[in-house]
Write an enzyme that holds these catalytic residues in place. Structure first.
Site, PDB file in Angstrom:
ATOM      1  N   SER A  77       7.207   1.101  -0.435  1.00  0.00           N
ATOM      2  CA  SER A  77       8.428   1.613  -1.044  1.00  0.00           C
ATOM      3  C   SER A  77       8.080   2.680  -2.063  1.00  0.00           C
ATOM      4  O   SER A  77       6.981   2.694  -2.627  1.00  0.00           O
ATOM      5  CB  SER A  77       9.175   0.467  -1.742  1.00  0.00           C
ATOM      6  OG  SER A  77      10.185   0.949  -2.595  1.00  0.00           O
ATOM      7  N   TYR A  90       7.726  -5.998  -8.466  1.00  0.00           N
ATOM      8  CA  TYR A  90       7.982  -5.490  -7.121  1.00  0.00           C
ATOM      9  C   TYR A  90       7.115  -4.266  -6.852  1.00  0.00           C
ATOM     10  O   TYR A  90       6.511  -4.141  -5.773  1.00  0.00           O
ATOM     11  CB  TYR A  90       9.462  -5.129  -6.976  1.00  0.00           C
ATOM     12  CG  TYR A  90       9.828  -4.606  -5.608  1.00  0.00           C
ATOM     13  CD1 TYR A  90       9.842  -5.453  -4.498  1.00  0.00           C
ATOM     14  CD2 TYR A  90      10.177  -3.268  -5.417  1.00  0.00           C
ATOM     15  CE1 TYR A  90      10.185  -4.976  -3.238  1.00  0.00           C
ATOM     16  CE2 TYR A  90      10.522  -2.783  -4.158  1.00  0.00           C
ATOM     17  CZ  TYR A  90      10.520  -3.647  -3.084  1.00  0.00           C
ATOM     18  OH  TYR A  90      10.853  -3.163  -1.827  1.00  0.00           O
TER      19      TYR A  90
END
Length: 323
Positions: free
Chosen positions: A165, A191
């Site tokens: 990501s 994350y």
């Protein structure tokens, strides 16, 4: 920034996964898609099946997986993916999945992921996002190495696709406190660390396994509205909205979001070249670790491709899973 010539393809940010696979015959290809019961994973599994691949949906919720498999079967004239339970935070199910796999594996797409709104831990005490997004996939890939090597012999190479990501640009790996035992917990940083780990896995897997015919690449699917955002806090939602407003990303459809995974999976440009980070169906350019995300929304930070960090993470991950 890197000056090496980057690998490019004919596809763009608006290409769909189906367009990437147009005229591609995957008959005989055996593929696993983790997290295939929703979002990008579902579309990835659907187009692979449509192209003739034998797809296994590795999912935590087999009821949802069966529903997706039935939907895919209806769209492909009766070709139904297999559904097998896999909980990436449960080493027993990972081992069970690996032990039950028979024969070659040609394509492993590590697509599943989780986002938390606060600190959650596995029974081992591991931070949940790192444990799910990285350690579970690491254990799965290592367990399936021999099947991938057999697949590589069978079809001139096997590929692993590691879904990362743009969030990786927020954080490298904190080797001194991987699981937030001492530093204040920030779910966005956690994350980000897990997404950097996804990229570093591809770097080291390629270094170690290329001689076996196995290569791994990392992809950024781009901004796609999926179930991944369901646990966002108000702060996380506000941060996402601000990033969109700053031009860091433009929302894609699920079909477009799956395209870069499919490029890494089948494009001839990446058939024997691994350790790359792809964005919008192209190899991304590298930026310094202090680069601003808003100014480089399609770049990859040096810490996500650092071979020294990749080796260290591999060792640390192996040691954690050995306990």
């Amino acid at each position: 920034m890197t000056t090496a010539k980057l690998i490019s393809t004919s596809f763009t940010s608006s290409s769909t996964a189906a367009e990437v696979l147009r005229s591609v015959d995957l008959t005989g290809v055996r593929a696993i898609v983790t997290g295939g019961s929703s979002g990008i994973g579902t579309e990835t599994a659907r187009v692979l099946t449509s192209a003739g691949a034998e797809v296994t949906l590795a999912v935590r919720d087999t009821t949802a997986g069966d529903a997706v498999a039935e939907t895919i079967a209806k769209s492909t004239g009766g070709i139904r993916p297999r559904v097998v339970r896999l909980d990436l935070t449960d080493r027993t199910t990972v081992t069970r999945f690996v032990d039950a796999w028979n024969g070659p594996l040609h394509l492993l797409i590590n697509n599943a992921g989780v986002v938390t709104g606060g600190l959650e831990r596995t029974p081992e005490g591991w931070e949940l996002q790192f444990a799910t997004n990285h350690l579970g996939h690491f254990a799965l890939a290592c367990g399936l190495h021999d099947a991938l090597a057999l697949g590589a012999t069978d079809r001139d190479g096997a590929r692993i696709v590691s879904v990362s990501s743009t969030a990786h640009m927020r954080s490298g790996i904190d080797f001194d406190d991987l699981h937030f035992e001492r530093r204040a917990y920030d779910p966005q940083i956690a994350y980000a660390q897990s997404k950097t780990a996804n990229s570093l896995f591809a770097v080291e897997a390629t270094r170690l396994w290329a001689s076996d015919g196995i290569i791994a690449n990392t992809v950024n699917p781009g901004g796609v509205a999926t179930g991944l955002q369901r646990n966002f806090t108000a702060q996380q939602k506000a941060s996402l909205d601000a990033a969109e407003a700053a031009g860091v990303f433009t929302y894609k459809t699920v079909e477009q979001g799956a395209a870069t995974s499919i490029v890494a999976a089948v494009a001839p440009e990446f058939a024997h070249s691994g350790g790359h980070y792809l964005d919008d169906a192209q190899e991304a350019y590298t930026v310094p670790d202090d680069a601003d995300l808003a100014q480089h929304p399609h770049g990859v930070k040096e810490w996500a491709l650092d071979p020294t960090a990749a080796k260290r993470l591999w060792t640390v991950s192996t040691d954690l899973l050995r306990v």
